[in-house]
Write a protein that holds these residues in place. Structure first.
Motif, PDB file in Angstrom:
ATOM      1  N   ASP A 167      -4.336   5.206  -5.761  1.00  0.00           N
ATOM      2  CA  ASP A 167      -3.983   3.957  -5.098  1.00  0.00           C
ATOM      3  C   ASP A 167      -4.846   2.846  -5.695  1.00  0.00           C
ATOM      4  O   ASP A 167      -6.045   3.047  -5.934  1.00  0.00           O
ATOM      5  CB  ASP A 167      -4.220   4.060  -3.595  1.00  0.00           C
ATOM      6  N   SER A 200      -1.773  -4.649  -3.826  1.00  0.00           N
ATOM      7  CA  SER A 200      -1.980  -3.206  -3.713  1.00  0.00           C
ATOM      8  C   SER A 200      -0.814  -2.472  -4.338  1.00  0.00           C
ATOM      9  O   SER A 200       0.336  -2.914  -4.243  1.00  0.00           O
ATOM     10  CB  SER A 200      -2.106  -2.793  -2.250  1.00  0.00           C
ATOM     11  N   VAL A 226       0.820  -1.207   0.000  1.00  0.00           N
ATOM     12  CA  VAL A 226       0.000   0.000   0.000  1.00  0.00           C
ATOM     13  C   VAL A 226       0.858   1.263   0.000  1.00  0.00           C
ATOM     14  O   VAL A 226       0.389   2.340  -0.372  1.00  0.00           O
ATOM     15  CB  VAL A 226      -0.969   0.014   1.198  1.00  0.00           C
ATOM     16  N   ARG A 227       2.122   1.136   0.423  1.00  0.00           N
ATOM     17  CA  ARG A 227       3.025   2.301   0.428  1.00  0.00           C
ATOM     18  C   ARG A 227       3.977   2.305  -0.759  1.00  0.00           C
ATOM     19  O   ARG A 227       4.812   3.216  -0.884  1.00  0.00           O
ATOM     20  CB  ARG A 227       3.852   2.302   1.721  1.00  0.00           C
ATOM     21  N   ALA A 254       0.586   1.702  -4.728  1.00  0.00           N
ATOM     22  CA  ALA A 254       0.371   3.112  -4.410  1.00  0.00           C
ATOM     23  C   ALA A 254       0.359   3.950  -5.679  1.00  0.00           C
ATOM     24  O   ALA A 254       0.947   3.585  -6.697  1.00  0.00           O
ATOM     25  CB  ALA A 254       1.460   3.606  -3.459  1.00  0.00           C
ATOM     26  N   SER A 297      -1.381   2.671 -12.303  1.00  0.00           N
ATOM     27  CA  SER A 297      -1.711   3.248 -10.992  1.00  0.00           C
ATOM     28  C   SER A 297      -1.516   4.765 -10.992  1.00  0.00           C
ATOM     29  O   SER A 297      -1.335   5.363  -9.929  1.00  0.00           O
ATOM     30  CB  SER A 297      -0.865   2.589  -9.900  1.00  0.00           C
TER      31      SER A 297
END
Length: 423
Positions: A342, A327, A126-127, A329, A338
């Motif tokens: 996100d 995921s 996610v980061r 970012a 992307s």
């Protein structure tokens, strides 16, 4: 010559293997404009025809460009310049030997740096942005043979990083680096979809890199792979408390395949370059006989999109080796899947059943349509040019950029001429 998976046969026998940027420049400048296309060829891991050419293919695997570190005012390394055909396995080993790291890797360390970034390839977390988000400069050979350096603060940078091989032949890439770190990787089985969807955001954020493997059929997910960075990750989410079982032996994500080719599991700490990818560089990556598709949607639609795909799971599962959910970012490259959002990446590793896959992809794309899917450029999709225009808000701007940097469309091919806007 075919691509790695064998589903694409290149349309030319004119394949060059230059060893220097200067040689690339001479080849490009010497190719008769009337003869048509020039395309770069990396590690041949694209499943679409994005790298095909009826003219000349310039393979980058023999570029003799040694990695070189750049240092900041404080004497610390801030970036590394590498040859475009270098694989992430090679770059990772070089950086690890200098106590340095990249922030992330894709599932396969076998892929070339330039090919990965030019098609918007990514890892998970996610980061963590796509692999293109680590780029600070590109060296590009234009159609005239001129060599340009495009840097991160230049006006053309966002159009060039994920450039689909259409902006020229990328010969070197400069990547941001950070201090070396270690990863501990472990796998859970049997997590129910009820628990997974109720806790989806927490599961995706529970490690530095998290992947959920599934076939979209049945009441349980197949596996959850968690990669935890030992120096920054906080308390882990206890998937056992959600009903999953932690694996006590190493597992391959594909059912029935031995685990000798996967990176170290069982919570054994290891260097980032030997854990962030799923597969070891010394083994054949993934399955081999496969076709891949992938769509990225806004992260906030993850639960709804997964739920919708499970409804058609009986149409998808018979064609699948496995599907992987990750995921990514947001980043700033115009054609990154992307870009500016996100995302949840929904990846399909298909069995080599091309006709059946092309028949089911429209159903998948229709199912995902309410969630604004963006297909991965290097993988197989059936999205129309109009659909791509809706999916990628800067596609018209990119086409205008190509008119400026490659007015004769020397670096385009049938694939790009089909998907790019032509007003």
């Amino acid at each position: 010559m075919k691509n790695w998976a064998g589903n694409v046969e290149y349309s030319t026998d004119d394949i060059r293997h230059p060893t220097t940027t200067e040689e690339v420049s001479r080849i490009v400048a010497a190719v008769d404009a009337e003869a048509g296309q020039i395309k770069a060829l990396g590690s041949r891991h694209s499943f679409s025809t994005i790298a095909d050419s009826v003219g000349t293919l310039i393979a980058l695997d023999r570029l003799d460009i040694e990695p070189s570190l750049q240092f900041g005012d404080d004497g610390a390394a801030v970036s590394v310049r590498v040859g475009a055909g270098s694989t992430y396995a090679q770059v990772g080993a070089y950086l690890a030997a200098h106590d340095l790291a990249l922030p992330n890797l894709a599932s396969l360390p076998h892929i070339s740096v330039a090919g990965a970034i030019q098609t918007g390839t990514h890892g998970s977390g996610v980061r963590n942005g796509s692999l293109a988000s680590s780029v600070v400069a590109l060296e590009i050979v234009r159609a005239s043979g001129q060599v340009d350096i495009v840097r991160e603060h230049d006006q053309d940078f966002a159009a060039s990083v994920v450039g689909l091989g259409a902006v020229g032949i990328v010969t070197t890439v400069t990547l941001k680096v950070q201090p070396h770190f270690q990863i501990s990787q472990y796998v859970h089985e049997g997590l129910s979809w009820t628990a997974a969807l109720a806790n989806w955001a927490a599961i995706m954020a529970s490690g530095y890199s998290v992947s959920v493997f599934t076939t979209f059929r049945g009441e349980n997910t197949h596996q959850v792979w968690s990669k935890r960075r030992l120096d920054v990750d906080g308390p882990e989410l206890d998937l056992a408390a959600l009903g999953a079982t932690e694996a006590m032996v190493a597992l391959h994500p594909l059912p029935g395949v031995t685990a000798e080719s996967v990176t170290g599991q069982l919570r054994e700490p290891g260097p980032w370059n030997e854990r962030l990818a799923h597969f070891r560089s010394e083994f054949q990556p993934s399955h081999g006989e496969e076709i891949q598709s992938e769509y990225l949607i806004p992260a906030e639609h993850a639960v709804a999109a997964i739920t919708a795909l499970r409804v058609i799971g009986d149409r998808i599962a018979p064609l699948l080796h496995i599907s992987e959910l990750r995921s990514v970012a947001a980043d700033t490259a115009w054609l990154s899947p992307s870009y500016a959002r996100d995302s949840l990446a929904i990846h399909f590793t298909w069995k080599p059943m091309a006709a059946e896959i092309l028949a089911v992809l429209p159903l998948i794309e229709h199912t995902l349509e309410p969630f604004a899917p963006r297909p991965h450029w290097g993988k197989v999709s059936t999205m129309s040019p109009a659909g791509l225009r809706r999916a990628y808000p800067r596609l018209d701007d990119f086409a205008a950029h190509l008119t400026r940097v490659d007015p004769d469309a020397r670096f385009q091919n049938a694939y790009l001429k089909r998907v790019l806007p032509h007003d």
